[in-house]
Design a protein around this motif. Sequence first.
Motif, PDB file in Angstrom:
ATOM      1  N   ASN A  11       0.816  -1.233   0.000  1.00  0.00           N
ATOM      2  CA  ASN A  11       0.000   0.000   0.000  1.00  0.00           C
ATOM      3  C   ASN A  11       0.842   1.272   0.000  1.00  0.00           C
ATOM      4  O   ASN A  11       0.566   2.189  -0.792  1.00  0.00           O
ATOM      5  CB  ASN A  11      -1.020  -0.043   1.148  1.00  0.00           C
ATOM      6  CG  ASN A  11      -2.163  -0.986   0.829  1.00  0.00           C
ATOM      7  OD1 ASN A  11      -2.869  -0.791  -0.146  1.00  0.00           O
ATOM      8  ND2 ASN A  11      -2.322  -2.043   1.617  1.00  0.00           N
ATOM      9  N   ILE A  33       6.872  -3.000   9.813  1.00  0.00           N
ATOM     10  CA  ILE A  33       5.636  -3.681  10.235  1.00  0.00           C
ATOM     11  C   ILE A  33       5.919  -5.031  10.907  1.00  0.00           C
ATOM     12  O   ILE A  33       5.382  -5.289  11.993  1.00  0.00           O
ATOM     13  CB  ILE A  33       4.657  -3.832   9.046  1.00  0.00           C
ATOM     14  CG1 ILE A  33       4.199  -2.446   8.586  1.00  0.00           C
ATOM     15  CG2 ILE A  33       3.447  -4.683   9.429  1.00  0.00           C
ATOM     16  CD1 ILE A  33       3.402  -2.454   7.288  1.00  0.00           C
ATOM     17  N   ASN A  38       4.437  -0.333  13.766  1.00  0.00           N
ATOM     18  CA  ASN A  38       3.138   0.312  13.504  1.00  0.00           C
ATOM     19  C   ASN A  38       2.165   0.159  14.675  1.00  0.00           C
ATOM     20  O   ASN A  38       1.082   0.730  14.656  1.00  0.00           O
ATOM     21  CB  ASN A  38       2.498  -0.274  12.237  1.00  0.00           C
ATOM     22  CG  ASN A  38       2.285  -1.772  12.322  1.00  0.00           C
ATOM     23  OD1 ASN A  38       3.190  -2.509  12.701  1.00  0.00           O
ATOM     24  ND2 ASN A  38       1.098  -2.241  11.986  1.00  0.00           N
ATOM     25  N   GLY A  50      -3.207   1.918  13.072  1.00  0.00           N
ATOM     26  CA  GLY A  50      -1.909   1.244  13.015  1.00  0.00           C
ATOM     27  C   GLY A  50      -1.543   0.722  11.640  1.00  0.00           C
ATOM     28  O   GLY A  50      -0.962  -0.360  11.531  1.00  0.00           O
ATOM     29  N   VAL A  51      -1.875   1.477  10.594  1.00  0.00           N
ATOM     30  CA  VAL A  51      -1.520   1.031   9.243  1.00  0.00           C
ATOM     31  C   VAL A  51      -0.757   2.127   8.492  1.00  0.00           C
ATOM     32  O   VAL A  51      -0.864   3.313   8.814  1.00  0.00           O
ATOM     33  CB  VAL A  51      -2.766   0.608   8.414  1.00  0.00           C
ATOM     34  CG1 VAL A  51      -3.364  -0.679   8.946  1.00  0.00           C
ATOM     35  CG2 VAL A  51      -3.800   1.715   8.350  1.00  0.00           C
ATOM     36  N   GLU A  65      -5.599   6.446   4.341  1.00  0.00           N
ATOM     37  CA  GLU A  65      -5.957   5.497   3.283  1.00  0.00           C
ATOM     38  C   GLU A  65      -5.198   5.867   2.015  1.00  0.00           C
ATOM     39  O   GLU A  65      -5.187   7.048   1.613  1.00  0.00           O
ATOM     40  CB  GLU A  65      -7.463   5.537   2.993  1.00  0.00           C
ATOM     41  CG  GLU A  65      -8.313   4.731   3.960  1.00  0.00           C
ATOM     42  CD  GLU A  65      -8.187   3.219   3.754  1.00  0.00           C
ATOM     43  OE1 GLU A  65      -7.953   2.778   2.614  1.00  0.00           O
ATOM     44  OE2 GLU A  65      -8.329   2.493   4.750  1.00  0.00           O
ATOM     45  N   PHE A 119       3.494 -13.116  10.617  1.00  0.00           N
ATOM     46  CA  PHE A 119       2.118 -12.679  10.916  1.00  0.00           C
ATOM     47  C   PHE A 119       1.310 -13.793  11.592  1.00  0.00           C
ATOM     48  O   PHE A 119       0.081 -13.787  11.536  1.00  0.00           O
ATOM     49  CB  PHE A 119       1.411 -12.199   9.647  1.00  0.00           C
ATOM     50  CG  PHE A 119       1.902 -10.863   9.136  1.00  0.00           C
ATOM     51  CD1 PHE A 119       2.193  -9.823  10.022  1.00  0.00           C
ATOM     52  CD2 PHE A 119       2.066 -10.632   7.780  1.00  0.00           C
ATOM     53  CE1 PHE A 119       2.644  -8.587   9.553  1.00  0.00           C
ATOM     54  CE2 PHE A 119       2.518  -9.409   7.302  1.00  0.00           C
ATOM     55  CZ  PHE A 119       2.811  -8.385   8.200  1.00  0.00           C
ATOM     56  N   ARG A 122      -0.970 -12.220  13.648  1.00  0.00           N
ATOM     57  CA  ARG A 122      -1.409 -10.903  13.141  1.00  0.00           C
ATOM     58  C   ARG A 122      -1.974 -11.074  11.735  1.00  0.00           C
ATOM     59  O   ARG A 122      -1.566 -10.380  10.809  1.00  0.00           O
ATOM     60  CB  ARG A 122      -0.214  -9.946  13.107  1.00  0.00           C
ATOM     61  CG  ARG A 122       0.351  -9.597  14.484  1.00  0.00           C
ATOM     62  CD  ARG A 122       1.666  -8.824  14.353  1.00  0.00           C
ATOM     63  NE  ARG A 122       1.498  -7.575  13.621  1.00  0.00           N
ATOM     64  CZ  ARG A 122       2.526  -6.828  13.188  1.00  0.00           C
ATOM     65  NH1 ARG A 122       3.782  -7.200  13.422  1.00  0.00           N
ATOM     66  NH2 ARG A 122       2.290  -5.712  12.544  1.00  0.00           N
TER      67      ARG A 122
HETATM   68  N1  LIG Z   1      -6.796   0.220   2.883  1.00  0.00           N
HETATM   69  C1  LIG Z   1      -5.568   0.630   3.474  1.00  0.00           C
HETATM   70  C2  LIG Z   1      -4.735  -0.596   3.821  1.00  0.00           C
HETATM   71  C3  LIG Z   1      -3.499  -0.251   4.571  1.00  0.00           C
HETATM   72  C4  LIG Z   1      -2.744  -1.503   5.007  1.00  0.00           C
HETATM   73  O1  LIG Z   1      -3.328  -2.576   5.248  1.00  0.00           O
HETATM   74  N2  LIG Z   1      -1.406  -1.363   5.108  1.00  0.00           N
HETATM   75  C5  LIG Z   1      -0.581  -2.449   5.561  1.00  0.00           C
HETATM   76  C6  LIG Z   1       0.738  -2.428   4.807  1.00  0.00           C
HETATM   77  S1  LIG Z   1       0.536  -2.786   3.079  1.00  0.00           S
HETATM   78  C7  LIG Z   1      -0.278  -2.265   7.034  1.00  0.00           C
HETATM   79  O2  LIG Z   1      -0.091  -1.156   7.471  1.00  0.00           O
HETATM   80  N3  LIG Z   1      -0.223  -3.350   7.812  1.00  0.00           N
HETATM   81  C8  LIG Z   1       0.015  -3.262   9.215  1.00  0.00           C
HETATM   82  C9  LIG Z   1       0.106  -4.610   9.877  1.00  0.00           C
HETATM   83  O3  LIG Z   1       0.250  -5.584   9.140  1.00  0.00           O
HETATM   84  O4  LIG Z   1       0.054  -4.678  11.084  1.00  0.00           O
HETATM   85  C10 LIG Z   1      -4.820   1.544   2.502  1.00  0.00           C
HETATM   86  O5  LIG Z   1      -4.896   1.291   1.293  1.00  0.00           O
HETATM   87  O6  LIG Z   1      -4.199   2.494   2.926  1.00  0.00           O
END
Ligand SMILES: N[C@@H](CCC(=O)N[C@@H](CS)C(=O)NCC(=O)O)C(=O)O
Length: 210
Positions: A11, A33, A38, A50-51, A65, A119, A122
């Motif tokens: 993302n 991550i 995060n 947290g993303v 987003e 993960f 997670r």
């Molecule tokens: N819909 C969100 C999705 C964001 C997302 O899921 N990002 C992932 C990285 S690609 C993340 O931060 N993951 C955190 C984790 O795995 O704890 C966007 O497009 O910004």
Amino acid sequence: VKLYNMGLAVNPRRVRMFLAEKKLQVEMIEINIPKGENLTPEFLAINPRGVVPTLVLDDGAVLDESVAICRYIESLHPDPNLMGTSPLETAQIESWQRHMEFDGLSSVALAFRNMVPFFATRSAPGNVPSLGQMAELVERGKLLTQHWLANLETRLSESAFVAGNRFTIADITAFTTIDFAKAIKQFVTDAQPNLQRWYAEIAARPSAKA
Ligand SMILES: N[C@@H](CCC(=O)N[C@@H](CS)C(=O)NCC(=O)O)C(=O)O
């Protein structure tokens, strides 16, 4: 502005590629991550979900987003246009972008989150309750990814780019998702010449390295 980023994550890469197409540079802060950076209190104070990507503006406003961040950049820097000009074209590009995101990116992510060891507890991203992995979801994610790729092959047999006759944000989501799919061992095949042609064209753009 500051972009909270992770170099290897799909993302944030979408946003970096969008910025590169606009020839813009922003300050980036790397968030690891797998190491859980995060999910620290410091980062959750900035983005409670947290993303990443997360864009923080100079006045403290936060955008959390990818497509919203791109929309903001597009409004401030309309050229080159990546999200549409007329009402109809804007809606069509948004629709194709969403097909790529929902049918493609989320299918790859489903498999990836349920298979990679770091993960294990997670399997859903960000600040959510601890969730273990399910092998069935890996298979489901792979199948849905194959289905998405097959549909995209058909689309690209009738259209030069994903959303029509020019490069847009829909190509960015599709291209970064195809690279992400390599992590779940799903690849464009020799039986998909239109995907091959389109992928080579996008990969040759300087923004593909962003
Ligand atoms: N819909 C969100 C999705 C964001 C997302 O899921 N990002 C992932 C990285 S690609 C993340 O931060 N993951 C955190 C984790 O795995 O704890 C966007 O497009 O910004």
